[in-house]
Scaffold this motif. Structure first.
Motif, PDB file in Angstrom:
ATOM      1  N   PRO C 278      -3.076   0.649  17.491  1.00 57.22           N
ATOM      2  CA  PRO C 278      -2.638   1.582  16.312  1.00 57.22           C
ATOM      3  C   PRO C 278      -2.879   0.646  15.098  1.00 57.22           C
ATOM      4  O   PRO C 278      -2.734  -0.578  15.256  1.00 57.22           O
ATOM      5  CB  PRO C 278      -1.378   1.896  16.608  1.00 57.22           C
ATOM      6  CG  PRO C 278      -1.063   1.874  17.984  1.00 57.22           C
ATOM      7  CD  PRO C 278      -1.793   0.875  18.426  1.00 57.22           C
ATOM      8  N   LEU C 279      -3.251   1.325  14.057  1.00 53.22           N
ATOM      9  CA  LEU C 279      -3.069   0.431  12.659  1.00 53.22           C
ATOM     10  C   LEU C 279      -1.996   0.028  12.290  1.00 53.22           C
ATOM     11  O   LEU C 279      -0.590   0.937  12.355  1.00 53.22           O
ATOM     12  CB  LEU C 279      -3.711   1.442  11.408  1.00 53.22           C
ATOM     13  CG  LEU C 279      -4.003   0.818  10.137  1.00 53.22           C
ATOM     14  CD1 LEU C 279      -4.871  -0.062  10.152  1.00 53.22           C
ATOM     15  CD2 LEU C 279      -4.201   2.254   9.202  1.00 53.22           C
ATOM     16  N   ARG C 280      -1.676  -0.982  11.691  1.00 56.45           N
ATOM     17  CA  ARG C 280      -0.245  -1.486  11.219  1.00 56.45           C
ATOM     18  C   ARG C 280      -0.452  -1.289   9.580  1.00 56.45           C
ATOM     19  O   ARG C 280      -1.228  -1.610   9.017  1.00 56.45           O
ATOM     20  CB  ARG C 280      -0.188  -3.014  11.625  1.00 56.45           C
ATOM     21  CG  ARG C 280       0.119  -3.424  13.270  1.00 56.45           C
ATOM     22  CD  ARG C 280      -0.284  -4.562  13.535  1.00 56.45           C
ATOM     23  NE  ARG C 280       0.347  -4.983  14.689  1.00 56.45           N
ATOM     24  CZ  ARG C 280      -0.257  -5.140  15.796  1.00 56.45           C
ATOM     25  NH1 ARG C 280      -1.409  -4.838  16.061  1.00 56.45           N
ATOM     26  NH2 ARG C 280       0.563  -5.872  17.008  1.00 56.45           N
ATOM     27  N   VAL C 281       0.603  -0.745   9.121  1.00 56.98           N
ATOM     28  CA  VAL C 281       0.539  -0.440   7.721  1.00 56.98           C
ATOM     29  C   VAL C 281       1.719  -1.095   7.095  1.00 56.98           C
ATOM     30  O   VAL C 281       2.934  -0.810   7.539  1.00 56.98           O
ATOM     31  CB  VAL C 281       0.804   1.038   7.638  1.00 56.98           C
ATOM     32  CG1 VAL C 281       0.823   1.521   6.130  1.00 56.98           C
ATOM     33  CG2 VAL C 281      -0.312   1.912   8.313  1.00 56.98           C
ATOM     34  N   TRP C 282       1.577  -1.796   6.173  1.00 60.49           N
ATOM     35  CA  TRP C 282       2.823  -2.334   5.351  1.00 60.49           C
ATOM     36  C   TRP C 282       2.804  -1.565   3.757  1.00 60.49           C
ATOM     37  O   TRP C 282       1.913  -1.448   3.136  1.00 60.49           O
ATOM     38  CB  TRP C 282       2.369  -3.875   4.914  1.00 60.49           C
ATOM     39  CG  TRP C 282       2.244  -4.722   6.229  1.00 60.49           C
ATOM     40  CD1 TRP C 282       1.376  -4.719   7.105  1.00 60.49           C
ATOM     41  CD2 TRP C 282       3.393  -5.385   6.771  1.00 60.49           C
ATOM     42  NE1 TRP C 282       1.407  -5.497   8.288  1.00 60.49           N
ATOM     43  CE2 TRP C 282       2.882  -5.928   7.990  1.00 60.49           C
ATOM     44  CE3 TRP C 282       4.680  -5.658   6.230  1.00 60.49           C
ATOM     45  CZ2 TRP C 282       3.701  -6.884   8.804  1.00 60.49           C
ATOM     46  CZ3 TRP C 282       5.442  -6.344   7.062  1.00 60.49           C
ATOM     47  CH2 TRP C 282       5.185  -6.879   8.251  1.00 60.49           C
ATOM     48  N   GLN C 283       4.167  -1.261   3.730  1.00 56.02           N
ATOM     49  CA  GLN C 283       4.168  -0.598   2.460  1.00 56.02           C
ATOM     50  C   GLN C 283       4.640  -1.363   1.162  1.00 56.02           C
ATOM     51  O   GLN C 283       4.911  -2.811   1.599  1.00 56.02           O
ATOM     52  CB  GLN C 283       5.385   0.235   2.422  1.00 56.02           C
ATOM     53  CG  GLN C 283       5.246   1.601   3.264  1.00 56.02           C
ATOM     54  CD  GLN C 283       6.677   2.381   3.565  1.00 56.02           C
ATOM     55  OE1 GLN C 283       7.379   1.830   4.246  1.00 56.02           O
ATOM     56  NE2 GLN C 283       7.025   3.354   2.913  1.00 56.02           N
ATOM     57  N   GLU C 286       7.560  -3.926   1.198  1.00 60.42           N
ATOM     58  CA  GLU C 286       7.666  -4.736   2.255  1.00 60.42           C
ATOM     59  C   GLU C 286       6.638  -6.015   2.469  1.00 60.42           C
ATOM     60  O   GLU C 286       6.310  -6.791   3.384  1.00 60.42           O
ATOM     61  CB  GLU C 286       7.651  -4.174   3.604  1.00 60.42           C
ATOM     62  CG  GLU C 286       8.873  -3.396   3.871  1.00 60.42           C
ATOM     63  CD  GLU C 286      10.297  -4.006   3.970  1.00 60.42           C
ATOM     64  OE1 GLU C 286      10.043  -5.338   4.458  1.00 60.42           O
ATOM     65  OE2 GLU C 286      11.273  -3.623   3.604  1.00 60.42           O
TER      66      GLU C 286
END
Lengths: 307, 307, 307, 307
Positions: C278-283, C286
């Motif tokens: 899965p793609l890891r997503v950072w907002q 954060e």
């Protein structure tokens, strides 16, 4: 070795604002074990690798900080000798009867010229879950949290650090391993050892007396520093600085705050000190590197925030 | 601390069959620095992190083994006191004049009940390339080879280990940290500390007196043990055992042989010993785990091969 | 795996202001080996554990920065296919004949939508002192300096990172492993892998095109990060930040500058990426933790200084 | 990369004699998490850092050993292509319907020329406690036991290893990274990679077909190997060998047995393999060093004991 009989840092009594939060921090994160809770609400803890009953006492109070740091001495005869020497150095020595803390014998107590209270004692009960002694394994149960091995030392802030150094050297037989010194000779910080560690106590010159900079715990190695950092972030613990290394003592280190604002350190490594080793001297212009060997500069928070 | 003034293991003089090969081994592989060569052909070496002038002396001879292990004491007064105590314990004390080794003051010398010669001295010149003391860096030049930090201890084989233990305890103030003991109470091995290390000297019961099991060097950590192992294989150095861990002392370790057949150890970690810590006792049925914590059994070579 | 045939980051050509200083840095500190110097003054270097002839090319120039980053592809057929795909994605592809760099076959070249030049090639001569292949030892000679294992990746700054991502995904078969994304969906950074590494290329949104944030080298482990830090301080190399860890990729890392102001990283660890993960997503809120997992906040220098 | 679409080792189904003991071993010691128990008693486990639902299946049986090792492929189209290629290589392919294991899609199955069953599948549900993907921390809860990161590979024993190698190379696109080869050219062992790891599967020549040498788990680094060793001794787990390093793959490793006699490995490090890297070849006279880089000799148990 031939010093005056002080064996090691024995315990630190730390003031915390909220005991429940403090326990999560010291027990679950730093990895201490809870030994007992006193009638007065003080909670006694120890690191898994310590023989003695306890080494950290948490006391709930309105203000964070350090009540007392205590050293264990060889025996009661030594305690008597040290009392005489303290008095000779001008210290006023008071007495704490056995049992003030569970399992701890009589203590003598003095307030150093920097305004910090220190206790000395010869007797503390052995823990029943300290290190094994019969065909010992490394540990009884798998260490948890940051896997603190022992309460190691304190760094304190106060005014008359020369006076404090004199008492620890002359009365208690400590050796000065390193100093930070201004060009005019004024000492800014002194690092003191009662054995073979690079420091058992450090004191930094500060306008206000009686302040705690940090309580430090020894952990295994540089990997343990990283693992501690992983825990600090995961549980959103307030980080001060690190992972890094000290120039002074060469310790590998990370600093953070307990929920009450007391600074903690977990550190690993550093050199072994032998009495007779030359004094290491840091000039002010290199103090950044002395404190944080990698960053080579201080940060305001590290210098300014004390409890 | 309050022991009788022995500071630390100071030097070991080791016999080697071929100096050139020995130098490749101790200098290039273990990582010591050559300090000087004496007129008599002895070569003086030191680890990069030691203050004193030298800690290992290699002497070319027809037979491998240990000439002498020496301890540094606090000062000349202590040296006199210790001489008196040794005599009181029945030891015959002889004198080695200052200058027998370059930069080393007068020594007193005795042969322990296990047939090993030990020297004591108070003075050795400081090295001019030991650790820095003014705003010190970690090292002057990048450490090489196995990056030995210091000569750390010897393990010796001989008959009357109880006698030797008595001398080291009673005359020299060592503490016994761990023992291997038969069910009938016979001690098979004793581990002795003059400070806060888990051992500065170890002696194992053996039919023949005066034998060397190994000379040990301290290195930084478990990763350094692996790096040492990588070097051992690359240069086809004879491995004894490791990387592994001791149950006794908890040290992380690897053993190998110098080209003359003398066993060396590089080790890291292990607990800090405080005087007053309980004695750790290993029964014979658990001795395998005591010696090699992971393998939990001894090998014949480790037990049988000495020089 | 079934991607489009890009094997790995092959080389980076870096502009330096002073070749002599640059060589001290990349050769003696980072630990690369010098392979050859071209007639045009470019110096070719490689890490000790790389099979191919070279991986870093230093070119003296008036301005620091990155000339080109190149990827090695499986074979010449793949090179042809990739050219067609690049053209289909709207890229203008030019050709660099074999021999423009010693030992390197023909290259195709394009400028990504972020203004960075990338080359692809199928053939490079093997080094004659790369890793051994017959009963191989770990290394031929003891690694030195920071013991860089390989040139690992670049992080670049430019405007149209979505466009660049599209080219690398659609034409070259890269996978996006992690992104930093604003709440409005705007991508601030993309991390791209052509194999099983958490990233082989990363691109951060920036007003100005064609900028280099850092060139990164892989080293063994967290202890190697500490050893690199020790070297950085000893030789007074300008530190950016570290030792620390990235949230993104989880890599353990330290950043510093070469004498020309180009930022370098040495890093260790991080997860293995499998296509399909899965793609890891950072907002954005954060992002501090994403970039510096321990500090949990960015510093201006890290964000702003590029070459 | 451009291989035929096999992504990674997906799962291994291991036979154990006593499920309760096996769970203590795989869950509490190796540190896997239990996912579910099937109606047929099979227990599904996963390492904390794996995205997919499970990677180890334990099945209670009268005899220890390996039922099947499975690889995950890119998608169902790849699965169809691989089936055709396997048939072309003379393999008899059978089908396992979706749902034979919870959360796993349809599998194709073949018995390799060495008598081992291998499955391929494209779909497995994601775990609901795999690695985080939104502003991910390193882990959800602190890893425990040996902190296995993932099921990594198997080493198998069987007769026709050339035949098996051919199938894995020609039908499944694996690359051979290293071989052990007799002077007469006979291959004794082959190490096969489907990605960038030094091996995803290894096969050793053996008279008897279908045997399991070990199931291997990846852990973080050399310190984790030591920590695993500490656990092995504490819980009296049967050690085979280690901590040591392989010459082949360079992995840092320790071997031990589960309570049923199946050999396990936890390992760390080793080189990254790029397709196109030269084949590494070990001759029989150096095989000891190839297998155990430090000991440089095999032990009978390691060679002879399989399940």
């Amino acid at each position: 070795m031939a010093m005056t009989g002080v064996l090691k840092p024995g315990f630190a009594q730390v003031r915390v604002l909220d005991m429940e939060q403090a326990l999560v921090h010291y027990r679950d994160r730093i990895g201490l074990n809870v030994v007992s809770t006193g009638d007065d609400g003080r909670v006694y803890l120890k690191a898994y690798d310590e023989f003695d009953r306890h080494s950290i006492i948490l006391r709930e109070a309105d203000e964070a900080g350090l009540d007392v740091m205590a050293f264990k001495v060889q025996d009661d005869d030594v305690l008597k000798e040290l009392e005489a020497k303290l008095v000779k150095e001008g210290m006023e020595v008071s007495h704490v009867p056995a049992g003030e803390q569970p399992g701890v014998g009589r203590r003598i107590s003095f307030v150093a010229p920097t305004g910090h209270r220190f206790d000395l004692y010869a007797d503390m009960e052995l823990s029943d879950n300290g290190p094994e002694t019969d065909n010992p394994d490394l540990w009884r149960t798998e260490p948890h949290g940051m896997k603190a091995l022992r309460f190691d030392h304190c760094l304190l802030y106060g005014g008359d650090i020369d006076g404090a150094q004199r008492v620890f050297e002359n009365a208690l037989g400590f050796k000065t391993t390193e100093v930070i010194r201004q060009d005019d000779g004024l000492q800014i910080a002194v690092f003191l050892s009662c054995g073979m560690k690079a420091h058992d106590l450090a004191i930094v010159r500060n306008e206000e007396d009686g302040k705690l900079h940090h309580v430090s715990f020894n952990i295994e190695d540089w990997n343990s520093i990283r693992d501690a950092a992983d825990i600090i972030t995961k549980y959103d613990i307030s980080l001060d600085i690190g992972p890094t290394r000290h120039g002074i003592t060469r310790g590998q280190t990370i600093y953070f705050f307990d929920p009450s604002g007391n600074r903690n350190e977990v550190f690993a490594g550093g050199y072994s000190y032998y009495p007779g080793d030359p004094l290491r001297v840091w000039q002010m212009q290199e103090v950044g590197k002395g404190i944080f060997y990698y960053e080579r500069q201080l940060n305001d928070r590290f210098m300014g925030v004390v409890t």
